[in-house]
Design an enzyme around this catalytic site. Structure first.
Site, mmCIF file in Angstrom:
data_model
loop_
_atom_site.group_PDB
_atom_site.id
_atom_site.type_symbol
_atom_site.label_atom_id
_atom_site.label_comp_id
_atom_site.label_asym_id
_atom_site.label_seq_id
_atom_site.Cartn_x
_atom_site.Cartn_y
_atom_site.Cartn_z
ATOM 1 N N ASP B 7 0.840 -1.201 0.000
ATOM 2 C CA ASP B 7 0.000 0.000 0.000
ATOM 3 C C ASP B 7 0.882 1.262 0.000
ATOM 4 O O ASP B 7 2.048 1.205 0.400
ATOM 5 C CB ASP B 7 -0.851 -0.057 1.278
ATOM 6 C CG ASP B 7 -1.807 1.097 1.408
ATOM 7 O OD1 ASP B 7 -2.273 1.609 0.385
ATOM 8 O OD2 ASP B 7 -2.084 1.482 2.566
ATOM 9 N N ASP B 9 -0.456 5.014 0.912
ATOM 10 C CA ASP B 9 -0.797 5.940 2.005
ATOM 11 C C ASP B 9 -0.790 5.217 3.340
ATOM 12 O O ASP B 9 -1.521 4.244 3.527
ATOM 13 C CB ASP B 9 -2.194 6.537 1.778
ATOM 14 C CG ASP B 9 -2.268 7.263 0.446
ATOM 15 O OD1 ASP B 9 -1.217 7.697 -0.049
ATOM 16 O OD2 ASP B 9 -3.378 7.387 -0.096
#
Lengths: 171, 171
Positions: B7, B9
């Protein structure tokens, strides 16, 4: 509900007509679709790199016939995801999303995937015009006919020539 | 070679510090990280929608400590894909790609995936700070600690507090 990954270029977006138009603007020469059979897109369109990196290429692409009507029907019976190779051409990202919003307003941002390789995409069905995307896909693959793949045997994939053919097979 | 979906963020990009800085600019008030434990990001940052839709939010995010060094080591031993929820915030698409190119130059466009939902992502391992992404993932899930998930039991996922912890577990 079964899931479907639907490609954009060559499946929803009629990039061949867009390439032919841009080739005409570039050279004054109108290419004929039937003369492009069996050629890779890069071989058929020598200015491809320039054109796909030009502002406006993707946002102005016409739609493949019947794609809107049939995709909306699919959307009611399947979990539809639009999965498009886009990161190779960074300008395309925002244009592709805007193009989907304009032509397929029933497709939400939750259903969009813009990627490089499609090798980690896992759905029940994939509709794509490129063998490189279908060949390592584990589900049911539908090869959407475009001049670049027209002379190749479909192999383990089901060849479809139109959205009307998909309508008959999937609905 | 095993595959990993990483991922952005809250895992590579330190969006909490970016939110705190923008909250300070907006209100003159400096939020403290420890006061945000257990709050969703939307509850912690009332101006979140405005900020994530502002030009510059994603391109200027700082990096999570040790992420570059450890991701490069992972990249040598795994098939690494950066999988980021981005289509909800259309401005973020090009900024996220530019941010990856700037800070993680060893990651090519082939390894980037910008999506809405992550439910069709299929890799051996996923590293993410959100339960909504890990909960329907079928592989090995690593929950990266951020204030919004800090008070929740990790459940079937392995909780990791840092890239150094990931380094020990995965390398």
């Amino acid at each position: 509900m079964r899931s479907i990954a639907v490609d954009m270029d060559g499946v929803l977006a009629d990039v061949y007509h867009q390439f032919i138009d841009m080739h005409l603007q570039e050279t004054g020469k109108k290419l004929q679709l039937k003369a492009l059979k069996g050629l890779s897109e890069r071989a058929a369109f020598p200015f491809l790199e320039k054109h796909v990196n030009s502002k406006g290429f993707f946002i102005n692409a016409p739609m493949v016939p019947d794609s809107r009507r049939v995709l909306e029907l699919l959307h009611n019976q399947y979990r539809v995801f639009i999965v498009s190779a886009a990161t190779e051409f960074p300008l395309s990202l925002s244009e592709k999303q805007a193009w989907l919003n304009r032509h397929f307003p029933f497709i939400s941002w939750r259903q969009m995937v813009f990627c490089g390789s499609k090798e980690i995409i896992h759905t029940d069905i994939m509709i794509d015009d490129h063998f490189k995307n279908l060949d390592h896909f584990r589900g049911e693959g539908y090869l959407f006919t475009q001049p670049h793949n027209e002379l190749s045997p479909a192999g383990k994939h089901k060849r479809v020539d139109s959205w009307r053919a998909l309508e008959k097979l999937l609905l």
